[in-house]
Design a protein around this motif. Structure first.
Motif, PDB file in Angstrom:
ATOM      1  N   ASN A 195      46.713  14.936 -69.422  1.00 56.23           N
ATOM      2  CA  ASN A 195      46.779  15.561 -70.757  1.00 56.23           C
ATOM      3  C   ASN A 195      46.847  14.554 -71.901  1.00 56.23           C
ATOM      4  N   ASN A 196      46.417  13.324 -71.631  1.00 54.67           N
ATOM      5  CA  ASN A 196      46.339  12.303 -72.685  1.00 54.67           C
ATOM      6  C   ASN A 196      44.923  12.331 -73.274  1.00 54.67           C
ATOM      7  N   PHE A 197      44.650  13.377 -74.037  1.00 55.48           N
ATOM      8  CA  PHE A 197      43.276  13.640 -74.458  1.00 55.48           C
ATOM      9  C   PHE A 197      42.733  12.606 -75.449  1.00 55.48           C
ATOM     10  N   ASP A 198      43.550  12.172 -76.393  1.00 52.41           N
ATOM     11  CA  ASP A 198      43.082  11.168 -77.358  1.00 52.41           C
ATOM     12  C   ASP A 198      42.715   9.863 -76.659  1.00 52.41           C
ATOM     13  N   GLN A 199      43.558   9.451 -75.721  1.00 52.71           N
ATOM     14  CA  GLN A 199      43.277   8.224 -74.969  1.00 52.71           C
ATOM     15  C   GLN A 199      42.048   8.404 -74.081  1.00 52.71           C
ATOM     16  N   ALA A 200      41.910   9.588 -73.522  1.00 51.84           N
ATOM     17  CA  ALA A 200      40.749   9.874 -72.675  1.00 51.84           C
ATOM     18  C   ALA A 200      39.466   9.810 -73.497  1.00 51.84           C
ATOM     19  N   ILE A 201      39.508  10.391 -74.691  1.00 54.92           N
ATOM     20  CA  ILE A 201      38.339  10.363 -75.581  1.00 54.92           C
ATOM     21  C   ILE A 201      37.941   8.925 -75.895  1.00 54.92           C
ATOM     22  N   ALA A 202      38.933   8.100 -76.187  1.00 56.08           N
ATOM     23  CA  ALA A 202      38.670   6.686 -76.486  1.00 56.08           C
ATOM     24  C   ALA A 202      38.029   5.994 -75.287  1.00 56.08           C
ATOM     25  N   LYS A 203      38.513   6.315 -74.099  1.00 53.63           N
ATOM     26  CA  LYS A 203      37.993   5.688 -72.875  1.00 53.63           C
ATOM     27  C   LYS A 203      36.558   6.145 -72.595  1.00 53.63           C
ATOM     28  N   PHE A 204      36.295   7.426 -72.790  1.00 53.97           N
ATOM     29  CA  PHE A 204      34.934   7.937 -72.557  1.00 53.97           C
ATOM     30  C   PHE A 204      33.953   7.361 -73.585  1.00 53.97           C
ATOM     31  N   ASN A 205      34.405   7.225 -74.815  1.00 50.41           N
ATOM     32  CA  ASN A 205      33.544   6.618 -75.841  1.00 50.41           C
ATOM     33  C   ASN A 205      33.281   5.145 -75.534  1.00 50.41           C
ATOM     34  N   GLN A 206      34.284   4.492 -74.979  1.00 51.27           N
ATOM     35  CA  GLN A 206      34.119   3.095 -74.563  1.00 51.27           C
ATOM     36  C   GLN A 206      33.064   3.003 -73.457  1.00 51.27           C
ATOM     37  N   ALA A 207      33.136   3.948 -72.524  1.00 49.81           N
ATOM     38  CA  ALA A 207      32.158   3.982 -71.432  1.00 49.81           C
ATOM     39  C   ALA A 207      30.751   4.205 -71.975  1.00 49.81           C
ATOM     40  N   LEU A 208      30.650   5.088 -72.967  1.00 52.51           N
ATOM     41  CA  LEU A 208      29.348   5.385 -73.572  1.00 52.51           C
ATOM     42  C   LEU A 208      28.793   4.162 -74.295  1.00 52.51           C
ATOM     43  N   ASP A 209      29.672   3.434 -74.963  1.00 49.38           N
ATOM     44  CA  ASP A 209      29.253   2.224 -75.686  1.00 49.38           C
ATOM     45  C   ASP A 209      28.760   1.128 -74.745  1.00 49.38           C
ATOM     46  N   GLU A 210      29.251   1.158 -73.511  1.00 47.89           N
ATOM     47  CA  GLU A 210      28.837   0.157 -72.522  1.00 47.89           C
ATOM     48  C   GLU A 210      27.378   0.343 -72.097  1.00 47.89           C
ATOM     49  N   ILE A 211      26.865   1.547 -72.301  1.00 47.10           N
ATOM     50  CA  ILE A 211      25.467   1.830 -71.926  1.00 47.10           C
ATOM     51  C   ILE A 211      24.584   1.519 -73.135  1.00 47.10           C
ATOM     52  N   GLU A 212      24.032   0.330 -73.150  1.00 45.47           N
ATOM     53  CA  GLU A 212      23.225  -0.101 -74.298  1.00 45.47           C
ATOM     54  C   GLU A 212      21.889   0.629 -74.346  1.00 45.47           C
ATOM     55  N   ASP A 213      21.258   0.777 -73.185  1.00 45.33           N
ATOM     56  CA  ASP A 213      19.979   1.484 -73.111  1.00 45.33           C
ATOM     57  C   ASP A 213      20.265   2.950 -72.804  1.00 45.33           C
ATOM     58  N   LYS A 214      20.142   3.783 -73.823  1.00 45.06           N
ATOM     59  CA  LYS A 214      20.477   5.201 -73.660  1.00 45.06           C
ATOM     60  C   LYS A 214      19.430   5.971 -72.846  1.00 45.06           C
ATOM     61  N   ASN A 215      18.359   5.289 -72.441  1.00 50.44           N
ATOM     62  CA  ASN A 215      17.379   5.902 -71.544  1.00 50.44           C
ATOM     63  C   ASN A 215      17.720   5.629 -70.083  1.00 50.44           C
ATOM     64  N   SER A 216      18.815   4.923 -69.871  1.00 47.87           N
ATOM     65  CA  SER A 216      19.256   4.613 -68.510  1.00 47.87           C
ATOM     66  C   SER A 216      20.605   5.279 -68.242  1.00 47.87           C
ATOM     67  N   GLN A 217      20.991   5.280 -66.973  1.00 50.73           N
ATOM     68  CA  GLN A 217      22.284   5.836 -66.549  1.00 50.73           C
ATOM     69  C   GLN A 217      22.517   7.244 -67.129  1.00 50.73           C
ATOM     70  N   LEU A 218      21.512   8.078 -66.962  1.00 42.89           N
ATOM     71  CA  LEU A 218      21.575   9.428 -67.534  1.00 42.89           C
ATOM     72  C   LEU A 218      22.676  10.277 -66.900  1.00 42.89           C
ATOM     73  N   GLU A 219      22.883  10.100 -65.598  1.00 41.91           N
ATOM     74  CA  GLU A 219      23.940  10.884 -64.939  1.00 41.91           C
ATOM     75  C   GLU A 219      25.315  10.473 -65.451  1.00 41.91           C
ATOM     76  N   GLU A 220      25.494   9.175 -65.671  1.00 47.06           N
ATOM     77  CA  GLU A 220      26.770   8.701 -66.214  1.00 47.06           C
ATOM     78  C   GLU A 220      26.969   9.220 -67.638  1.00 47.06           C
ATOM     79  N   GLN A 221      25.906   9.191 -68.427  1.00 52.29           N
ATOM     80  CA  GLN A 221      25.995   9.721 -69.793  1.00 52.29           C
ATOM     81  C   GLN A 221      26.305  11.214 -69.774  1.00 52.29           C
ATOM     82  N   ASN A 222      25.681  11.908 -68.833  1.00 52.30           N
ATOM     83  CA  ASN A 222      25.925  13.343 -68.684  1.00 52.30           C
ATOM     84  C   ASN A 222      27.394  13.609 -68.380  1.00 52.30           C
TER      85      ASN A 222
END
Length: 222
Positions: free
Chosen positions: A17-44
């Protein structure tokens, strides 16, 4: 740290239930994917969890304006999840992911509809939810695995029934409420009919109990 490791950490935070921290972590994960045409399942997956985070936050706040903002963010992420699902190369995986996205979009609209006090606004939101669950039902029919197809159809029929049930509960006009309850009964009856096709006895029994419960609620509340 890899994208998948960041997602795992985010999920762990979400479950705590640490939603703010989770959001930050998921956004960090998204930022790690430089090519947004790759790792589509992870982005999903990231978009799914971001949507879930905002939905959970929306459900917890009492202020309707704040809740609407959070619901809007949840919807935005689940819509992005849906777009990504349509890009997946494996057809059946893509369909499953689209079903998931449509289902959660439906949940967002249902939950918001139940929160708002204005009947007209709620009606529009329930209509949006119905649209999503109908899309989910259409997608479910495209699944090749028979039991998975039936199970997903059961879920879609259930939530279509719930949409009309919850709308009926909000209706002030008795004739309108009766019409909505009738629609709810129709979908829950179809849900019950589908359970007969489930081969696993325990699952079949559980789903039948659930369908019968909501059919009972429909008749009881009328």
């Amino acid at each position: 740290m890899s994208v998948n490791d960041l997602i795992k950490e985010g999920v762990s935070l979400f479950k705590s239930n640490n939603f703010d921290q989770a959001i930050a972590k998921f956004n960090q994960a998204l930022d790690e994917i430089e090519d947004k045409n790759s790792q589509l399942e992870e982005q999903n997956s990231i978009q799914f969890w971001l949507g879930r985070c905002y939905l959970e936050q929306a459900l917890k706040v009492r202020d309707i304006t704040e809740a609407k903002g959070l619901f809007a963010q949840a919807i935005e992420h689940h819509q992005e999840q849906l777009k990504l699902a349509k890009q997946l190369t494996d057809e059946q995986t893509g369909i499953q992911k689209q079903i998931n996205a449509q289902s959660w979009l439906g949940h967002c609209y249902v939950e918001l509809a139940m929160k708002v006090k204005d009947i007209r606004e709620a009606k529009d939101l329930f209509a949006q939810a119905v649209k999503r669950y109908q899309e989910e039902l259409k997608l479910a029919e495209q699944l090749t695995d028979e039991q998975t197809r039936i199970q997903q159809q059961i879920y879609a029929q259930h939530w279509l029934g719930r949409c009309y049930f919850e709308q009926a509960m909000k209706a002030k006009d008795i004739a309108k409420a009766k019409d909505l309850f009738a629609k709810a009964v129709k979908y829950h009856q179809e849900e019950l009919n589908l359970t007969e096709q489930l081969t696993d006895e325990q699952t079949r029994t559980q789903e039948q109990v659930n369908a019968q419960f909501w059919l009972g609620r429909c008749y009881l509340e009328q």
